[in-house]
Motif scaffolding. Structure first.
Motif, PDB file in Angstrom:
ATOM      1  N   GLN A   1       0.744  -1.135   0.044  1.00  0.00           N
ATOM      2  CA  GLN A   1       0.070  -0.090  -0.060  1.00  0.00           C
ATOM      3  C   GLN A   1       1.110   1.306   0.032  1.00  0.00           C
ATOM      4  O   GLN A   1       0.529   2.220  -0.676  1.00  0.00           O
ATOM      5  CB  GLN A   1      -1.010  -0.042   1.196  1.00  0.00           C
ATOM      6  CG  GLN A   1      -2.132  -0.938   1.160  1.00  0.00           C
ATOM      7  CD  GLN A   1      -2.720  -1.293   2.456  1.00  0.00           C
ATOM      8  OE1 GLN A   1      -2.326  -1.070   3.300  1.00  0.00           O
ATOM      9  NE2 GLN A   1      -4.022  -1.902   2.261  1.00  0.00           N
ATOM     10  N   GLU A   2       2.008   1.367   0.673  1.00  0.00           N
ATOM     11  CA  GLU A   2       2.753   2.278   0.797  1.00  0.00           C
ATOM     12  C   GLU A   2       3.493   2.582  -0.558  1.00  0.00           C
ATOM     13  O   GLU A   2       3.702   3.764  -1.144  1.00  0.00           O
ATOM     14  CB  GLU A   2       4.096   2.423   1.869  1.00  0.00           C
ATOM     15  CG  GLU A   2       3.545   2.274   3.200  1.00  0.00           C
ATOM     16  CD  GLU A   2       4.429   1.755   4.185  1.00  0.00           C
ATOM     17  OE1 GLU A   2       5.688   1.636   4.095  1.00  0.00           O
ATOM     18  OE2 GLU A   2       4.055   1.783   5.497  1.00  0.00           O
ATOM     19  N   GLN A   3       3.954   1.501  -1.403  1.00  0.00           N
ATOM     20  CA  GLN A   3       4.499   1.441  -2.554  1.00  0.00           C
ATOM     21  C   GLN A   3       3.505   2.223  -3.596  1.00  0.00           C
ATOM     22  O   GLN A   3       3.603   2.831  -4.437  1.00  0.00           O
ATOM     23  CB  GLN A   3       5.085   0.117  -2.996  1.00  0.00           C
ATOM     24  CG  GLN A   3       5.471   0.035  -4.513  1.00  0.00           C
ATOM     25  CD  GLN A   3       4.602  -0.786  -5.105  1.00  0.00           C
ATOM     26  OE1 GLN A   3       3.462  -0.286  -5.910  1.00  0.00           O
ATOM     27  NE2 GLN A   3       4.860  -2.093  -5.485  1.00  0.00           N
ATOM     28  N   TYR A   4       2.249   1.535  -3.474  1.00  0.00           N
ATOM     29  CA  TYR A   4       1.264   1.858  -4.339  1.00  0.00           C
ATOM     30  C   TYR A   4       0.768   3.503  -4.274  1.00  0.00           C
ATOM     31  O   TYR A   4       0.611   4.188  -5.205  1.00  0.00           O
ATOM     32  CB  TYR A   4      -0.187   1.389  -4.038  1.00  0.00           C
ATOM     33  CG  TYR A   4      -1.495   2.056  -4.573  1.00  0.00           C
ATOM     34  CD1 TYR A   4      -1.891   1.826  -5.771  1.00  0.00           C
ATOM     35  CD2 TYR A   4      -2.271   2.692  -3.708  1.00  0.00           C
ATOM     36  CE1 TYR A   4      -3.091   2.795  -6.138  1.00  0.00           C
ATOM     37  CE2 TYR A   4      -3.201   3.438  -3.993  1.00  0.00           C
ATOM     38  CZ  TYR A   4      -3.726   3.426  -5.352  1.00  0.00           C
ATOM     39  OH  TYR A   4      -4.738   3.978  -5.536  1.00  0.00           O
TER      40      TYR A   4
ATOM     41  N   PHE B   1       1.091   6.217  -7.406  1.00  0.00           N
ATOM     42  CA  PHE B   1      -0.179   6.887  -7.610  1.00  0.00           C
ATOM     43  C   PHE B   1      -0.106   8.611  -7.450  1.00  0.00           C
ATOM     44  O   PHE B   1      -0.279   9.210  -8.635  1.00  0.00           O
ATOM     45  CB  PHE B   1      -1.268   6.553  -6.835  1.00  0.00           C
ATOM     46  CG  PHE B   1      -2.556   7.313  -6.934  1.00  0.00           C
ATOM     47  CD1 PHE B   1      -3.350   7.001  -8.409  1.00  0.00           C
ATOM     48  CD2 PHE B   1      -3.300   7.962  -6.294  1.00  0.00           C
ATOM     49  CE1 PHE B   1      -4.625   7.380  -8.551  1.00  0.00           C
ATOM     50  CE2 PHE B   1      -4.244   8.640  -6.525  1.00  0.00           C
ATOM     51  CZ  PHE B   1      -5.094   8.516  -7.705  1.00  0.00           C
ATOM     52  N   GLN B   2       0.496   8.877  -6.236  1.00  0.00           N
ATOM     53  CA  GLN B   2       0.790  10.456  -6.148  1.00  0.00           C
ATOM     54  C   GLN B   2       1.820  10.720  -6.996  1.00  0.00           C
ATOM     55  O   GLN B   2       1.971  11.875  -7.494  1.00  0.00           O
ATOM     56  CB  GLN B   2       0.939  10.797  -4.529  1.00  0.00           C
ATOM     57  CG  GLN B   2      -0.349  10.463  -3.974  1.00  0.00           C
ATOM     58  CD  GLN B   2      -0.151  11.149  -2.347  1.00  0.00           C
ATOM     59  OE1 GLN B   2       1.189  11.259  -2.069  1.00  0.00           O
ATOM     60  NE2 GLN B   2      -1.038  11.526  -1.835  1.00  0.00           N
ATOM     61  N   GLY B   3       2.774  10.071  -7.296  1.00  0.00           N
ATOM     62  CA  GLY B   3       3.927  10.462  -8.148  1.00  0.00           C
ATOM     63  C   GLY B   3       3.533  10.570  -9.530  1.00  0.00           C
ATOM     64  O   GLY B   3       3.762  11.810 -10.257  1.00  0.00           O
ATOM     65  N   PHE B   4       2.829   9.603 -10.112  1.00  0.00           N
ATOM     66  CA  PHE B   4       2.174  10.082 -11.626  1.00  0.00           C
ATOM     67  C   PHE B   4       1.304  11.363 -11.548  1.00  0.00           C
ATOM     68  O   PHE B   4       1.370  12.119 -12.317  1.00  0.00           O
ATOM     69  CB  PHE B   4       1.178   8.874 -11.631  1.00  0.00           C
ATOM     70  CG  PHE B   4       0.241   9.367 -12.923  1.00  0.00           C
ATOM     71  CD1 PHE B   4       1.007   9.152 -14.370  1.00  0.00           C
ATOM     72  CD2 PHE B   4      -0.956   9.177 -12.733  1.00  0.00           C
ATOM     73  CE1 PHE B   4       0.173   9.770 -15.332  1.00  0.00           C
ATOM     74  CE2 PHE B   4      -1.756   9.812 -13.891  1.00  0.00           C
ATOM     75  CZ  PHE B   4      -1.139   9.816 -15.167  1.00  0.00           C
ATOM     76  N   LEU B   5       0.329  11.584 -10.597  1.00  0.00           N
ATOM     77  CA  LEU B   5      -0.430  12.600 -10.593  1.00  0.00           C
ATOM     78  C   LEU B   5       0.300  14.031 -10.333  1.00  0.00           C
ATOM     79  O   LEU B   5       0.191  14.909 -11.014  1.00  0.00           O
ATOM     80  CB  LEU B   5      -1.696  12.638  -9.546  1.00  0.00           C
ATOM     81  CG  LEU B   5      -2.661  11.922  -9.740  1.00  0.00           C
ATOM     82  CD1 LEU B   5      -3.809  11.822  -8.538  1.00  0.00           C
ATOM     83  CD2 LEU B   5      -3.464  11.879 -11.084  1.00  0.00           C
ATOM     84  N   ARG B   6       1.603  13.968  -9.562  1.00  0.00           N
ATOM     85  CA  ARG B   6       2.315  15.049  -9.461  1.00  0.00           C
ATOM     86  C   ARG B   6       3.086  15.510 -10.665  1.00  0.00           C
ATOM     87  O   ARG B   6       3.276  16.556 -11.123  1.00  0.00           O
ATOM     88  CB  ARG B   6       3.330  14.669  -8.378  1.00  0.00           C
ATOM     89  CG  ARG B   6       4.212  16.135  -7.911  1.00  0.00           C
ATOM     90  CD  ARG B   6       5.411  15.541  -6.829  1.00  0.00           C
ATOM     91  NE  ARG B   6       4.836  15.517  -5.786  1.00  0.00           N
ATOM     92  CZ  ARG B   6       4.755  16.479  -4.708  1.00  0.00           C
ATOM     93  NH1 ARG B   6       4.929  17.533  -5.060  1.00  0.00           N
ATOM     94  NH2 ARG B   6       4.358  16.278  -3.500  1.00  0.00           N
TER      95      ARG B   6
END
Length: 207
Positions: free
Chosen positions: A97-100, A104-109
């Protein structure tokens, strides 16, 4: 939908609550369902972006519907919030979950913290088909996705609060084109604030 599924309907935290408190003789079944949903979410959110399709096969592969080809759309927005709830309430799959959350946030950023749009192919590209919201077919920087992407911060160990600040500064108001969805925008905003406040918790018997 007996032969396919919606990743946002997989809520291991609720299943764990039923397993603990239902006392109806199905406790082991509920717990097995929670574990199965966690394993399924690994398959459904396997893309480097962390994005998932709105609807999938149980393998996690995309499932097309008569109203739209497969993509990350409105139902998909709920998934990061649901995963974050399981992380906080039970913590049985923390490493993944931490890796996910980082993916996910890295992509949106990378798409711009204050500009990312609300529909994607799971590889991060713009879909050819845009599913309308209301009577308008367009991409937006939607409050609902701003909200649930902020809830994913609950799974970040680096205490990066950029997404939380973006939600806090967002306006709960119609868009410039006058459209506003009281569910996908309004309620996902409310739920995400509850999660981030730490006040959204299972109420145990006797409380």
């Amino acid at each position: 939908m007996y032969t396919w599924t919606d990743p946002s309907y997989h809520l291991p935290a609720f299943l764990e609550v039923w397993a603990t408190y239902a006392k109806d003789g199905h406790e082991q079944f509920y717990r097995a369902c929670a574990d199965t949903s966690r394993a399924f979410l690994h398959r459904a959110c396997a893309a480097p972006t962390g994005l998932n399709y709105d609807y999938t096969e149980f393998s996690g592969k995309p499932h097309a519907t008569k109203w739209a080809p497969p993509a990350f759309r409105y139902d998909s927005w709920r998934v990061p919030m649901n995963i974050a709830m399981d992380y906080v309430w039970f913590g049985k799959d923390k490493a993944w979950q931490e890796q996910y959350a980082r993916r996910f946030q890295g992509f949106l950023r990378g798409k711009g913290l204050n500009t990312f749009e609300d529909q994607f192919n799971v590889d991060g590209s713009r879909p050819d088909f845009i599913l309308p919201a209301g009577d308008v077919k367009k991409l937006r920087h939607s409050l609902g996705l701003v909200a649930t992407s902020a809830s994913a911060s609950l799974m970040r160990q680096d205490q990066n609060l950029a997404f939380v600040h973006a939600l806090w500064n967002a306006k709960l108001a119609p868009y410039e084109d006058a459209y506003f969805d009281p569910y996908y925008d309004g309620l996902l905003y409310l739920f995400s604030l509850l999660h981030l406040s730490g006040k959204y918790q299972a109420i145990k018997p006797g409380q």
